[in-house]
Design a protein around this motif. Structure first.
Motif, short mmCIF file in Angstrom:
data_model
loop_
_atom_site.label_atom_id
_atom_site.label_comp_id
_atom_site.label_asym_id
_atom_site.label_seq_id
_atom_site.Cartn_x
_atom_site.Cartn_y
_atom_site.Cartn_z
N THR A 5 -29.79 37.77 -58.90
CA THR A 5 -28.75 39.17 -59.18
C THR A 5 -29.32 39.64 -60.76
O THR A 5 -27.58 40.92 -60.35
CB THR A 5 -27.29 37.98 -59.93
N ARG A 6 -30.65 39.94 -60.71
CA ARG A 6 -31.04 41.08 -61.22
C ARG A 6 -30.73 42.07 -60.66
O ARG A 6 -31.47 42.17 -59.43
CB ARG A 6 -32.44 40.69 -61.77
N GLU A 7 -30.91 43.31 -61.37
CA GLU A 7 -30.45 44.51 -60.70
C GLU A 7 -31.04 45.75 -61.77
O GLU A 7 -31.58 45.21 -62.54
CB GLU A 7 -29.14 45.30 -60.91
N TYR A 8 -32.25 46.65 -60.94
CA TYR A 8 -33.33 47.39 -61.64
C TYR A 8 -32.66 48.49 -61.98
O TYR A 8 -31.96 49.49 -60.62
CB TYR A 8 -34.39 47.22 -61.34
N TRP A 9 -32.89 49.76 -62.29
CA TRP A 9 -32.32 50.93 -62.68
C TRP A 9 -33.57 51.79 -63.37
O TRP A 9 -34.72 51.56 -63.49
CB TRP A 9 -31.33 51.39 -63.92
N TYR A 10 -33.79 52.97 -61.98
CA TYR A 10 -34.81 54.26 -62.30
C TYR A 10 -35.11 55.21 -64.11
O TYR A 10 -33.36 55.31 -63.67
CB TYR A 10 -35.10 54.26 -61.79
N ASN A 11 -34.66 55.10 -64.68
CA ASN A 11 -34.16 55.73 -65.98
C ASN A 11 -34.97 57.17 -65.84
O ASN A 11 -36.05 57.41 -65.85
CB ASN A 11 -34.26 55.06 -67.75
N THR A 12 -34.01 58.17 -65.48
CA THR A 12 -34.69 59.57 -65.06
C THR A 12 -35.09 60.19 -66.48
O THR A 12 -36.05 61.55 -66.96
CB THR A 12 -33.32 60.68 -64.48
N VAL A 17 -38.30 51.97 -65.38
CA VAL A 17 -37.53 51.29 -64.78
C VAL A 17 -37.05 49.98 -65.58
O VAL A 17 -37.36 49.60 -66.77
CB VAL A 17 -38.47 50.25 -63.56
N GLU A 18 -35.70 49.95 -65.58
CA GLU A 18 -34.49 48.90 -66.69
C GLU A 18 -34.52 47.83 -66.15
O GLU A 18 -34.32 48.31 -64.91
CB GLU A 18 -33.87 50.03 -67.31
N GLU A 19 -34.52 47.08 -66.03
CA GLU A 19 -34.28 45.40 -65.82
C GLU A 19 -32.88 45.70 -66.75
O GLU A 19 -32.26 44.88 -68.03
CB GLU A 19 -35.19 44.46 -66.11
N TRP A 25 -24.96 56.28 -68.18
CA TRP A 25 -24.66 56.14 -66.62
C TRP A 25 -25.83 57.57 -66.27
O TRP A 25 -26.37 58.19 -64.80
CB TRP A 25 -23.67 56.53 -66.10
N SER A 26 -25.73 58.01 -66.82
CA SER A 26 -26.17 59.68 -66.75
C SER A 26 -27.46 60.14 -66.75
O SER A 26 -27.94 61.13 -66.21
CB SER A 26 -25.74 61.09 -67.89
N LYS A 27 -28.02 58.65 -67.13
CA LYS A 27 -30.16 58.81 -67.10
C LYS A 27 -30.60 57.74 -65.92
O LYS A 27 -31.66 57.68 -66.34
CB LYS A 27 -29.68 58.66 -68.68
N VAL A 28 -29.65 56.97 -65.58
CA VAL A 28 -30.43 56.45 -64.67
C VAL A 28 -29.99 56.48 -63.56
O VAL A 28 -28.72 56.98 -62.40
CB VAL A 28 -29.69 54.91 -64.87
N MET A 29 -30.36 55.95 -62.39
CA MET A 29 -30.64 55.84 -60.75
C MET A 29 -30.35 54.43 -60.57
O MET A 29 -31.65 53.33 -61.34
CB MET A 29 -31.34 56.56 -60.21
N GLY A 30 -29.35 53.82 -59.09
CA GLY A 30 -29.72 52.03 -59.30
C GLY A 30 -28.10 52.32 -58.88
O GLY A 30 -27.42 52.76 -59.74
N PRO A 31 -28.31 50.37 -58.78
CA PRO A 31 -28.93 49.77 -59.22
C PRO A 31 -29.62 49.45 -58.22
O PRO A 31 -29.15 49.89 -56.96
CB PRO A 31 -28.34 48.25 -59.56
N TYR A 32 -31.05 49.05 -58.06
CA TYR A 32 -32.20 48.54 -57.05
C TYR A 32 -31.89 47.10 -57.03
O TYR A 32 -32.45 47.03 -58.37
CB TYR A 32 -32.85 49.25 -57.05
N PRO A 33 -32.78 46.17 -55.38
CA PRO A 33 -33.05 45.36 -56.24
C PRO A 33 -34.04 44.60 -56.63
O PRO A 33 -34.12 43.61 -56.71
CB PRO A 33 -32.43 44.82 -54.12
N ARG A 35 -37.24 45.69 -58.44
CA ARG A 35 -38.15 46.13 -60.04
C ARG A 35 -39.14 47.42 -59.16
O ARG A 35 -39.02 48.84 -59.18
CB ARG A 35 -39.31 45.72 -60.63
N GLU A 36 -39.89 47.00 -57.87
CA GLU A 36 -40.64 48.31 -56.89
C GLU A 36 -39.58 49.16 -56.43
O GLU A 36 -39.69 49.96 -56.46
CB GLU A 36 -41.49 47.73 -55.85
N ALA A 37 -38.24 49.05 -55.44
CA ALA A 37 -37.49 49.56 -55.47
C ALA A 37 -37.16 50.52 -56.23
O ALA A 37 -37.09 52.40 -55.81
CB ALA A 37 -35.71 49.31 -54.43
N ALA A 38 -36.88 50.20 -57.56
CA ALA A 38 -36.08 50.97 -58.32
C ALA A 38 -38.05 52.34 -58.76
O ALA A 38 -37.29 53.41 -59.72
CB ALA A 38 -35.97 50.50 -59.76
N SER A 39 -38.71 51.87 -58.62
CA SER A 39 -39.95 52.91 -59.34
C SER A 39 -40.12 54.02 -58.83
O SER A 39 -40.81 54.46 -58.54
CB SER A 39 -41.46 51.57 -58.90
#
Length: 60
Positions: A5-12, A17-19, A25-33, A35-39
């Motif tokens: 159930t880990r989620e990954y976020w991309y910090n703009t 990538v953050e686990e 919230w204004s600095k991240v995109m996600g969640p992604y399933p 690390r690769e997808a978030a990158s």
């Protein structure tokens, strides 16, 4: 065997990538399933925007 159930976020702001969502919230995109997808978050966003722009243009 547990469900992953880990989620990954991309910090703009940092380009990292953050686990788990650790940043505002204004600095991240996600969640992604993964690390690769978030990158690839920015690439995915650009591709979606281009597709939407093309669709809008075709509808005019």
């Amino acid at each position: 065997m547990g469900e992953d159930t880990r989620e990954y976020w991309y910090n703009t702001e940092t380009g990292q990538v953050e686990e788990g969502r650790r940043s505002d919230w204004s600095k991240v995109m996600g969640p992604y399933p993964s690390r690769e997808a978030a990158s690839h978050a920015l690439e995915q966003a650009r591709a979606r925007s281009a597709a939407w722009d093309a669709q809008d243009e075709a509808e005019r």
